[in-house]
Design a protein around this motif. Structure first.
Motif, PDB file in Angstrom:
ATOM      1  N   ASN A 105      -1.799  -3.861 -24.672  1.00  0.00           N
ATOM      2  CA  ASN A 105      -0.496  -3.188 -24.709  1.00  0.00           C
ATOM      3  C   ASN A 105       0.528  -4.121 -25.355  1.00  0.00           C
ATOM      4  N   PRO A 106       0.988  -3.831 -26.578  1.00  0.00           N
ATOM      5  CA  PRO A 106       1.934  -4.728 -27.250  1.00  0.00           C
ATOM      6  C   PRO A 106       3.336  -4.678 -26.645  1.00  0.00           C
ATOM      7  N   GLY A 107       3.641  -3.606 -25.917  1.00  0.00           N
ATOM      8  CA  GLY A 107       4.949  -3.496 -25.277  1.00  0.00           C
ATOM      9  C   GLY A 107       4.933  -4.088 -23.882  1.00  0.00           C
ATOM     10  N   ALA A 108       5.642  -3.401 -22.972  1.00  0.00           N
ATOM     11  CA  ALA A 108       5.725  -3.876 -21.589  1.00  0.00           C
ATOM     12  C   ALA A 108       5.632  -2.693 -20.643  1.00  0.00           C
ATOM     13  N   GLY A 109       4.974  -2.921 -19.522  1.00  0.00           N
ATOM     14  CA  GLY A 109       4.906  -1.920 -18.468  1.00  0.00           C
ATOM     15  C   GLY A 109       5.308  -2.529 -17.138  1.00  0.00           C
ATOM     16  N   TYR A 110       6.010  -1.760 -16.306  1.00  0.00           N
ATOM     17  CA  TYR A 110       6.487  -2.222 -15.008  1.00  0.00           C
ATOM     18  C   TYR A 110       6.040  -1.245 -13.921  1.00  0.00           C
ATOM     19  N   PHE A 111       5.884  -1.772 -12.693  1.00  0.00           N
ATOM     20  CA  PHE A 111       5.597  -0.903 -11.546  1.00  0.00           C
ATOM     21  C   PHE A 111       6.481  -1.310 -10.388  1.00  0.00           C
ATOM     22  N   ASP A 112       6.731  -0.329  -9.499  1.00  0.00           N
ATOM     23  CA  ASP A 112       7.535  -0.605  -8.315  1.00  0.00           C
ATOM     24  C   ASP A 112       6.966   0.207  -7.151  1.00  0.00           C
ATOM     25  N   ASP A 113       7.784   0.969  -6.449  1.00  0.00           N
ATOM     26  CA  ASP A 113       7.346   1.679  -5.249  1.00  0.00           C
ATOM     27  C   ASP A 113       6.032   2.429  -5.495  1.00  0.00           C
ATOM     28  N   PHE A 114       5.077   2.267  -4.566  1.00  0.00           N
ATOM     29  CA  PHE A 114       3.807   2.985  -4.701  1.00  0.00           C
ATOM     30  C   PHE A 114       3.283   3.341  -3.314  1.00  0.00           C
ATOM     31  N   VAL A 115       2.366   4.309  -3.276  1.00  0.00           N
ATOM     32  CA  VAL A 115       1.802   4.776  -2.025  1.00  0.00           C
ATOM     33  C   VAL A 115       0.292   4.943  -2.181  1.00  0.00           C
ATOM     34  N   VAL A 116      -0.454   4.508  -1.168  1.00  0.00           N
ATOM     35  CA  VAL A 116      -1.906   4.695  -1.109  1.00  0.00           C
ATOM     36  C   VAL A 116      -2.196   5.671   0.024  1.00  0.00           C
ATOM     37  N   VAL A 117      -3.033   6.682  -0.264  1.00  0.00           N
ATOM     38  CA  VAL A 117      -3.309   7.747   0.705  1.00  0.00           C
ATOM     39  C   VAL A 117      -4.819   7.834   0.924  1.00  0.00           C
ATOM     40  N   GLU A 118      -5.205   8.120   2.171  1.00  0.00           N
ATOM     41  CA  GLU A 118      -6.616   8.266   2.534  1.00  0.00           C
ATOM     42  C   GLU A 118      -6.922   9.728   2.858  1.00  0.00           C
ATOM     43  N   TYR A 119      -8.089  10.198   2.374  1.00  0.00           N
ATOM     44  CA  TYR A 119      -8.588  11.540   2.647  1.00  0.00           C
ATOM     45  C   TYR A 119     -10.013  11.413   3.197  1.00  0.00           C
ATOM     46  N   ASP A 120     -10.442  12.408   3.960  1.00  0.00           N
ATOM     47  CA  ASP A 120     -11.776  12.321   4.558  1.00  0.00           C
ATOM     48  C   ASP A 120     -12.853  12.734   3.557  1.00  0.00           C
ATOM     49  N   THR A 121     -14.075  12.899   4.045  1.00  0.00           N
ATOM     50  CA  THR A 121     -15.211  13.200   3.165  1.00  0.00           C
ATOM     51  C   THR A 121     -15.062  14.548   2.468  1.00  0.00           C
ATOM     52  N   ARG A 122     -14.229  15.436   3.060  1.00  0.00           N
ATOM     53  CA  ARG A 122     -14.009  16.774   2.468  1.00  0.00           C
ATOM     54  C   ARG A 122     -12.667  16.849   1.758  1.00  0.00           C
ATOM     55  N   ARG A 123     -12.083  15.670   1.445  1.00  0.00           N
ATOM     56  CA  ARG A 123     -10.808  15.553   0.726  1.00  0.00           C
ATOM     57  C   ARG A 123      -9.637  16.115   1.517  1.00  0.00           C
ATOM     58  N   ARG A 124      -9.757  16.117   2.835  1.00  0.00           N
ATOM     59  CA  ARG A 124      -8.642  16.525   3.682  1.00  0.00           C
ATOM     60  C   ARG A 124      -7.782  15.308   3.998  1.00  0.00           C
ATOM     61  N   PHE A 125      -6.473  15.484   3.965  1.00  0.00           N
ATOM     62  CA  PHE A 125      -5.541  14.380   4.191  1.00  0.00           C
ATOM     63  C   PHE A 125      -5.786  13.750   5.564  1.00  0.00           C
ATOM     64  N   VAL A 126      -5.869  12.421   5.584  1.00  0.00           N
ATOM     65  CA  VAL A 126      -6.002  11.677   6.836  1.00  0.00           C
ATOM     66  C   VAL A 126      -4.711  10.944   7.165  1.00  0.00           C
ATOM     67  N   ARG A 127      -4.248  10.097   6.246  1.00  0.00           N
ATOM     68  CA  ARG A 127      -3.050   9.307   6.527  1.00  0.00           C
ATOM     69  C   ARG A 127      -2.580   8.595   5.272  1.00  0.00           C
ATOM     70  N   PRO A 128      -1.288   8.231   5.217  1.00  0.00           N
ATOM     71  CA  PRO A 128      -0.853   7.291   4.189  1.00  0.00           C
ATOM     72  C   PRO A 128      -1.238   5.884   4.637  1.00  0.00           C
ATOM     73  N   VAL A 129      -1.975   5.181   3.809  1.00  0.00           N
ATOM     74  CA  VAL A 129      -2.408   3.834   4.147  1.00  0.00           C
ATOM     75  C   VAL A 129      -1.277   2.833   3.946  1.00  0.00           C
ATOM     76  N   LEU A 130      -0.535   3.001   2.863  1.00  0.00           N
ATOM     77  CA  LEU A 130       0.486   2.012   2.517  1.00  0.00           C
ATOM     78  C   LEU A 130       1.550   2.666   1.652  1.00  0.00           C
ATOM     79  N   PHE A 131       2.799   2.430   1.999  1.00  0.00           N
ATOM     80  CA  PHE A 131       3.920   2.807   1.156  1.00  0.00           C
ATOM     81  C   PHE A 131       4.737   1.533   0.977  1.00  0.00           C
TER      82      PHE A 131
END
Length: 551
Positions: free
Chosen positions: A334-360
């Protein structure tokens, strides 16, 4: 050689002049080590108590009286506790600009704590919570008192600690309600010999003025090489040792595993540490091997782009040996620049049903937190400090960027002029993964002259190596972690104390199992006859009471 300005004879004279008065105590009034037990007269005593944390950093004198009162000691006695590990700091007694000149206000304050404890029938175990000079290095690492890169400074700080302990021991030599002296809390050194050598000198100095109080000697908390724990000398048998004295209680601390007990602690940088017990999740550690990453997440568009939320793909952790994941910001060619900030990780079960937010999480610099008025130890959003993020540039090159205009608080991290593949990653934010479950990372990105799809957020997965066993996080794991310290006590026939145990207050919420962890941990201590003091009575992170004084 003992070179302190306060000689043993002068220390003894100070103690005799300043000591509290009362009937003359006899040896039977003092707690003592008797083989592997603690005794008071002819009775065996088990210490069960709690830590009281007071002033650590430089302070205004009124702050001394804001932490504890008579009612606090009475409450602890009502809970059935018989000891308080009372944390001290040199700043209570002397100013850095005036070493060896002790403030009467500090003595009067400590006298008051002893009087309140005695009135409540609770003994005080005086613990030097920080050594002289630690305020020079508040971020942790090797303590200045052990920093051999400045031998003159090191010698001065060690002399100050020796002299202060002589003054304390001289003052309370005839006070049996002082249970003993914990020489130094959690020593962090550069060499295996540094703390045993200083501990031996402290024992000699204290015994010159006080022949009868119990001494508490902690293990070396860590031995660091280039800021990293040295695996060659960080086994339990390398960090615990004996001193040349028979009236000693040997001490270690139990925050096991650290990823669980310190989750969402800003100063530790820890994110989600899972729940207890977790029979289907392996304990987090620093092992494992790379097992792939979430693929196909949306990346930055070509050119310039303002902050925008990018929702990630949901991907299954399909390898049965995967046990943890880690958030990553990756850029490639990438010759330019990229930045990141606030992010969230979410967990789902084996059937892709929402379980919980792991990290915000919100990427911050430490000062951002203090300036914003955020509580540093909060889960949502968790302020993840830039000092815990590391850049991976092996076989590639990139500019490591810190933006002062993030999406949330002022800070964001970025990569610019990337050749090959590079990333920002944070091992402290590793989180437990259940094999067969699904995971997703989404967050805010910004680009400057970026190549299309040149940067994106992802989760890297780690699996157990072939030689590593799946380790359920349960009571059996806690028992195995305790075993080396029990063996030390048995092998040498000495009493063993757990000066600190505890888990962050947030683990007592949302079904994270803090209460079960404490129940099982203390149950193990009771079963093996260990002495212990919970951490802590009042603390914003670990306290039974989280309120702290204001002034």
């Amino acid at each position: 050689m003992f070179r302190t300005r306060l000689t043993p004879a002068l220390g003894l004279l100070m103690g005799l002049l300043l000591a509290t008065t009362g009937r003359t105590a006899t040896p039977a009034d003092f707690l003592r080590a008797d083989g592997s037990r603690l005794a008071l007269g002819n009775e065996t005593v088990r210490l069960r108590g709690i830590n009281m944390v007071s002033v650590v950093w430089p302070f205004e004198l009124p702050a001394l009286h804001a932490y504890h009162s008579r009612e606090d000691f009475q409450r602890l006695a009502g809970w059935g506790m018989n000891v308080v590990r009372f944390n001290l700091s040199p700043v209570v007694f002397e100013e850095a600009e005036a070493p060896f000149q002790y403030r009467q206000e500090g003595w009067a304050w400590l006298d008051q704590q002893v009087a309140w404890a005695k009135e409540a029938g609770v003994r005080l175990l005086l613990s030097m919570y920080v050594p002289p000079g630690l305020t020079d290095n508040p971020e942790g690492g090797i303590q200045p008192i052990f920093d051999d890169r400045d031998l003159v400074r090191q010698a001065e700080l060690q002399d100050r600690l020796l002299a202060l302990w002589q003054a304390i021991a001289g003052r309370y030599r005839d006070e049996p309600w002082v249970a003993g002296y914990d020489l130094l809390n959690e020593p962090v050194t550069r060499t295996k010999e540094a703390w045993p050598d200083l501990a031996g000198r402290l024992v000699t100095a204290i015994r010159a003025v006080d022949p009868q109080h119990l001494l508490v000697v902690e293990r070396t908390e860590a031995i660091l090489t280039d800021g990293v724990a040295d695996p060659a000398c960080n086994r339990p048998e390398d960090r615990q040792f004996l001193v040349a004295d028979s009236n000693v209680l040997y001490d270690f601390h139990f925050y096991t595993p650290h990823s669980y007990t310190h989750q969402y602690v800003f100063s530790a940088g820890r994110g989600d540490g899972g729940r207890y017990p977790s029979p289907r999740v392996s304990v987090l550690d620093d092992g494992g091997e790379w097992a792939g990453a979430i693929e196909g997440n949306p990346g930055l568009p070509a050119g310039d782009s303002d902050w925008r939320f990018y929702q990630g793909r949901i991907q299954r952790a399909d390898d049965p040996r995967i046990y943890c994941g880690m958030p990553v910001f990756a850029c490639e060619d990438n010759p330019g620049a990229g930045y990141f900030d606030d992010f969230v990780v979410v967990e789902y079960d084996t059937r892709r049903r929402f379980v919980r937010p792991v990290l915000f999480a919100d990427v911050v610099q430490d000062q951002d937190v203090w300036d914003s008025g955020m509580h540093p130890d909060q889960a949502w959003p968790f302020p993840t400090s830039t000092r815990f993020w590391h850049a991976w540039t092996e076989g590639a090159s990139a500019q490591l960027l810190t933006a002062t205009a993030g999406h949330g608080l002022p800070t964001a991290l970025g990569l610019g002029q990337v050749t090959g593949g590079c990333n920002w990653h944070n091992p402290q934010l590793r989180f437990p993964v259940r094999p067969g479950f699904h995971y997703q990372i989404s967050g805010w990105l910004k680009g400057e002259g970026s190549r299309a799809d040149g940067c994106r957020l992802t989760v890297e997965f780690y699996r157990l190596r072939p030689e590593e066993a799946f380790t359920p996080f349960d009571r059996h794991y806690l028992a195995a972690a305790l075993a080396p310290w029990l063996e030390f006590g048995r092998r040498h026939g000495v009493p063993v104390n757990v000066g600190e145990l505890g888990t962050t207050s947030l683990t007592f919420q949302a079904g994270r199992g803090g209460q079960a962890w404490v129940r099982d941990t203390i149950g193990l201590f009771e079963a093996h006859g260990l002495h212990y003091q919970y951490f802590a009575y009042r603390s914003p992170t670990f306290g039974i009471f989280r309120d702290m004084p204001s002034w």
